[in-house]
Design a protein around this motif. Sequence first.
Motif, PDB file in Angstrom:
ATOM      1  N   HIS A   1      -3.156  26.916  21.977  1.00 49.38           N
ATOM      2  CA  HIS A   1      -2.065  25.962  22.046  1.00 49.38           C
ATOM      3  C   HIS A   1      -1.956  25.162  20.747  1.00 49.38           C
ATOM      4  O   HIS A   1      -1.661  23.973  20.763  1.00 49.38           O
ATOM      5  N   VAL A   2      -2.203  25.793  19.609  1.00 47.95           N
ATOM      6  CA  VAL A   2      -2.067  25.105  18.338  1.00 47.95           C
ATOM      7  C   VAL A   2      -0.632  24.625  18.183  1.00 47.95           C
ATOM      8  O   VAL A   2       0.312  25.365  18.398  1.00 47.95           O
ATOM      9  N   GLY A   3      -0.479  23.351  17.797  1.00 50.02           N
ATOM     10  CA  GLY A   3       0.847  22.800  17.584  1.00 50.02           C
ATOM     11  C   GLY A   3       1.442  22.166  18.818  1.00 50.02           C
ATOM     12  O   GLY A   3       2.514  21.590  18.758  1.00 50.02           O
ATOM     13  N   LYS A   4       0.760  22.251  19.982  1.00 49.99           N
ATOM     14  CA  LYS A   4       1.250  21.644  21.204  1.00 49.99           C
ATOM     15  C   LYS A   4       0.293  20.542  21.624  1.00 49.99           C
ATOM     16  O   LYS A   4      -0.707  20.291  21.004  1.00 49.99           O
ATOM     17  N   GLY A   5       0.597  19.877  22.727  1.00 56.27           N
ATOM     18  CA  GLY A   5      -0.292  18.845  23.224  1.00 56.27           C
ATOM     19  C   GLY A   5       0.292  17.461  23.041  1.00 56.27           C
ATOM     20  O   GLY A   5       1.296  17.257  22.373  1.00 56.27           O
ATOM     21  N   ASP A   6      -0.367  16.482  23.647  1.00 59.15           N
ATOM     22  CA  ASP A   6       0.082  15.105  23.587  1.00 59.15           C
ATOM     23  C   ASP A   6      -0.228  14.516  22.219  1.00 59.15           C
ATOM     24  O   ASP A   6      -1.356  14.578  21.744  1.00 59.15           O
ATOM     25  N   ASP A   7       0.770  13.903  21.601  1.00 56.27           N
ATOM     26  CA  ASP A   7       0.619  13.308  20.285  1.00 56.27           C
ATOM     27  C   ASP A   7      -0.139  11.995  20.411  1.00 56.27           C
ATOM     28  O   ASP A   7       0.270  11.096  21.147  1.00 56.27           O
ATOM     29  N   ARG A   8      -1.246  11.866  19.696  1.00 57.88           N
ATOM     30  CA  ARG A   8      -2.030  10.640  19.731  1.00 57.88           C
ATOM     31  C   ARG A   8      -1.764   9.750  18.525  1.00 57.88           C
ATOM     32  O   ARG A   8      -2.153   8.591  18.520  1.00 57.88           O
ATOM     33  N   GLY A   9      -1.124  10.269  17.482  1.00 58.05           N
ATOM     34  CA  GLY A   9      -0.836   9.462  16.311  1.00 58.05           C
ATOM     35  C   GLY A   9      -0.984  10.259  15.030  1.00 58.05           C
ATOM     36  O   GLY A   9      -1.552  11.348  15.019  1.00 58.05           O
ATOM     37  N   VAL A  10      -0.445   9.705  13.954  1.00 51.86           N
ATOM     38  CA  VAL A  10      -0.526  10.328  12.631  1.00 51.86           C
ATOM     39  C   VAL A  10      -1.433   9.483  11.743  1.00 51.86           C
ATOM     40  O   VAL A  10      -1.254   8.270  11.626  1.00 51.86           O
ATOM     41  N   GLU A  11      -2.403  10.135  11.158  1.00 51.29           N
ATOM     42  CA  GLU A  11      -3.293   9.452  10.222  1.00 51.29           C
ATOM     43  C   GLU A  11      -2.682   9.469   8.832  1.00 51.29           C
ATOM     44  O   GLU A  11      -2.173  10.496   8.379  1.00 51.29           O
ATOM     45  N   VAL A  12      -2.695   8.322   8.164  1.00 46.86           N
ATOM     46  CA  VAL A  12      -2.229   8.235   6.784  1.00 46.86           C
ATOM     47  C   VAL A  12      -3.371   7.734   5.921  1.00 46.86           C
ATOM     48  O   VAL A  12      -4.239   6.995   6.381  1.00 46.86           O
ATOM     49  N   SER A  13      -3.355   8.155   4.667  1.00 45.45           N
ATOM     50  CA  SER A  13      -4.382   7.757   3.712  1.00 45.45           C
ATOM     51  C   SER A  13      -3.759   6.856   2.662  1.00 45.45           C
ATOM     52  O   SER A  13      -2.701   7.158   2.111  1.00 45.45           O
ATOM     53  N   VAL A  14      -4.410   5.734   2.383  1.00 43.26           N
ATOM     54  CA  VAL A  14      -3.953   4.837   1.312  1.00 43.26           C
ATOM     55  C   VAL A  14      -4.335   5.473  -0.015  1.00 43.26           C
ATOM     56  O   VAL A  14      -5.515   5.674  -0.303  1.00 43.26           O
ATOM     57  N   ILE A  15      -3.322   5.807  -0.831  1.00 41.97           N
ATOM     58  CA  ILE A  15      -3.586   6.484  -2.098  1.00 41.97           C
ATOM     59  C   ILE A  15      -3.274   5.618  -3.309  1.00 41.97           C
ATOM     60  O   ILE A  15      -3.520   6.037  -4.440  1.00 41.97           O
ATOM     61  N   GLY A  16      -2.759   4.411  -3.073  1.00 40.66           N
ATOM     62  CA  GLY A  16      -2.459   3.554  -4.215  1.00 40.66           C
ATOM     63  C   GLY A  16      -1.908   2.212  -3.788  1.00 40.66           C
ATOM     64  O   GLY A  16      -1.722   1.934  -2.599  1.00 40.66           O
ATOM     65  N   THR A  17      -1.623   1.360  -4.799  1.00 36.34           N
ATOM     66  CA  THR A  17      -1.060   0.038  -4.561  1.00 36.34           C
ATOM     67  C   THR A  17       0.059  -0.207  -5.565  1.00 36.34           C
ATOM     68  O   THR A  17      -0.092   0.082  -6.760  1.00 36.34           O
ATOM     69  N   GLY A  18       1.186  -0.712  -5.091  1.00 35.20           N
ATOM     70  CA  GLY A  18       2.307  -1.054  -5.957  1.00 35.20           C
ATOM     71  C   GLY A  18       2.635  -2.528  -5.850  1.00 35.20           C
ATOM     72  O   GLY A  18       2.525  -3.118  -4.772  1.00 35.20           O
ATOM     73  N   GLU A  19       3.041  -3.146  -6.970  1.00 38.59           N
ATOM     74  CA  GLU A  19       3.409  -4.554  -6.985  1.00 38.59           C
ATOM     75  C   GLU A  19       4.897  -4.681  -7.309  1.00 38.59           C
ATOM     76  O   GLU A  19       5.390  -4.105  -8.287  1.00 38.59           O
TER      77      GLU A  19
ATOM     78  N   ALA B   1       0.850  -1.194   0.000  1.00 35.18           N
ATOM     79  CA  ALA B   1       0.000   0.000   0.000  1.00 35.18           C
ATOM     80  C   ALA B   1       0.883   1.240   0.000  1.00 35.18           C
ATOM     81  O   ALA B   1       1.878   1.302   0.716  1.00 35.18           O
ATOM     82  N   ILE B   2       0.520   2.213  -0.819  1.00 33.61           N
ATOM     83  CA  ILE B   2       1.225   3.495  -0.852  1.00 33.61           C
ATOM     84  C   ILE B   2       0.381   4.489  -0.060  1.00 33.61           C
ATOM     85  O   ILE B   2      -0.809   4.677  -0.331  1.00 33.61           O
ATOM     86  N   VAL B   3       1.000   5.109   0.947  1.00 30.15           N
ATOM     87  CA  VAL B   3       0.240   5.968   1.848  1.00 30.15           C
ATOM     88  C   VAL B   3       0.883   7.344   1.932  1.00 30.15           C
ATOM     89  O   VAL B   3       2.071   7.521   1.626  1.00 30.15           O
ATOM     90  N   ARG B   4       0.079   8.313   2.357  1.00 33.27           N
ATOM     91  CA  ARG B   4       0.558   9.680   2.535  1.00 33.27           C
ATOM     92  C   ARG B   4      -0.087  10.247   3.795  1.00 33.27           C
ATOM     93  O   ARG B   4      -1.285  10.045   4.036  1.00 33.27           O
ATOM     94  N   PRO B   5       0.666  10.955   4.646  1.00 36.70           N
ATOM     95  CA  PRO B   5       0.084  11.530   5.867  1.00 36.70           C
ATOM     96  C   PRO B   5      -1.046  12.505   5.541  1.00 36.70           C
ATOM     97  O   PRO B   5      -0.966  13.271   4.583  1.00 36.70           O
ATOM     98  N   THR B   6      -2.084  12.460   6.360  1.00 36.63           N
ATOM     99  CA  THR B   6      -3.201  13.393   6.196  1.00 36.63           C
ATOM    100  C   THR B   6      -3.421  14.255   7.435  1.00 36.63           C
ATOM    101  O   THR B   6      -3.904  15.377   7.333  1.00 36.63           O
ATOM    102  N   HIS B   7      -3.064  13.729   8.608  1.00 40.63           N
ATOM    103  CA  HIS B   7      -3.504  14.408   9.829  1.00 40.63           C
ATOM    104  C   HIS B   7      -2.660  13.956  11.011  1.00 40.63           C
ATOM    105  O   HIS B   7      -2.230  12.808  11.059  1.00 40.63           O
ATOM    106  N   ARG B   8      -2.417  14.865  11.926  1.00 44.33           N
ATOM    107  CA  ARG B   8      -1.776  14.501  13.205  1.00 44.33           C
ATOM    108  C   ARG B   8      -2.775  14.792  14.318  1.00 44.33           C
ATOM    109  O   ARG B   8      -3.246  15.921  14.463  1.00 44.33           O
ATOM    110  N   PHE B   9      -3.092  13.768  15.097  1.00 46.08           N
ATOM    111  CA  PHE B   9      -4.022  13.934  16.210  1.00 46.08           C
ATOM    112  C   PHE B   9      -3.254  14.321  17.466  1.00 46.08           C
ATOM    113  O   PHE B   9      -2.296  13.660  17.850  1.00 46.08           O
ATOM    114  N   ARG B  10      -3.698  15.408  18.113  1.00 46.62           N
ATOM    115  CA  ARG B  10      -3.101  15.849  19.369  1.00 46.62           C
ATOM    116  C   ARG B  10      -4.192  16.041  20.409  1.00 46.62           C
ATOM    117  O   ARG B  10      -5.222  16.646  20.138  1.00 46.62           O
TER     118      ARG B  10
END
Length: 384
Positions: free
Chosen positions: A215-233, A161-170
Amino acid sequence: MIKKFAMLLGGMFFTVAVYAAASQLRPNHPDTYTVRRGDTLWDISARFLSKPWLWPEIWQANPQVRNPHLIYPGDVLNLSMTGGGPRIGLEPRVREEGEPVTAIPLSELRMFLKEMRVMNADEVEQSPYLVGFEESHLRATPGNKIYARDLDSAQPGQRWAIVRPTHRFRDHGGSEGGTDLVGNPSHGSFVADELDSDVSMAPSPWREDTRHDTHVGKGDDRGVEVSVIGTGEVIATNGDVTTLVLVDSTLEVRKGDRLMQVDDSPYDPYFYPHAPKAMPADPRVLGFADAMIGVGSRQVVSISAGTADGIDNGTTFTVMNQGETIADEVSGNYNRRDTSRKVKLPDEYAGHIMVFRTFDHVSYALVMDALRPLRKGDKLVLPE
């Protein structure tokens, strides 16, 4: 003796389940209901239960319904009260073509079930990545060769799966202790920083208004969301570089896009709503999809609890809107600008959500019903 005790205990549990089910029946519940296309198990149960998340308890206490996940449009549910409590019977009729009804509308959640993942930032940054394309192209489309590094375990014929970051949850309820402009606790998630200077973010479904947070940009990091944008073989491995062919993609593939193993079964289609097995510490609504101010029934929210907090699919919460903190204008000498004395208004019931996909510290949940809009930072409590 032990066998008799076990039989007695089993009978007690059955009686308790039936009693609990009877106590939750709406006084005006229908005697019969014909299942329709587009129904969900929650919708059906809400017609005769005051607490629709209890439908597993009721149907488990009634063997007439062998499997609530195998009820089809056209089937008739008979609900009646007998001396022993509620009885739910199922009468199969001429069925319409289609799939059995589900607990939640899975077809409306495809993007979150199949195309989104939440991972630790370190996992994303250390994952294999694309370094180039055939004939020195700047982008790749299906059918092009693409080249990756750090794909040491790849074998010809294997798909990635080819993925790209979309969002960081804080989570702003952590050590930062952030507050908004009126003194209310600030909880939320914000658009991620780019994890790679060569990769721009993929479009994110999350829409939040962060203008009033200090406090934009601060806070406890909960994870990074990635989106599946393609498939490579994989078609060849050559030392440090692996050659793949881009099989499909929803966006143009770029240098720096990450590769992760294909998840062949990313979700469980069966959901049994239940209260949290263990209540997480101060769970909150982090954000919501495709909305700015608030969401209602059948919309998706992200919450600040996941598998590491004991959350699993089907976990159901009551959502409480946070009470505002306002100035006490009476004790403040009638001066509206005097905010030296404030009072916090009570939290208000907003609705119910049910978790349908979990990650370590973030989960996606569907709003099952809502009396008022759900907002970022709303508290999650036991479903009562």
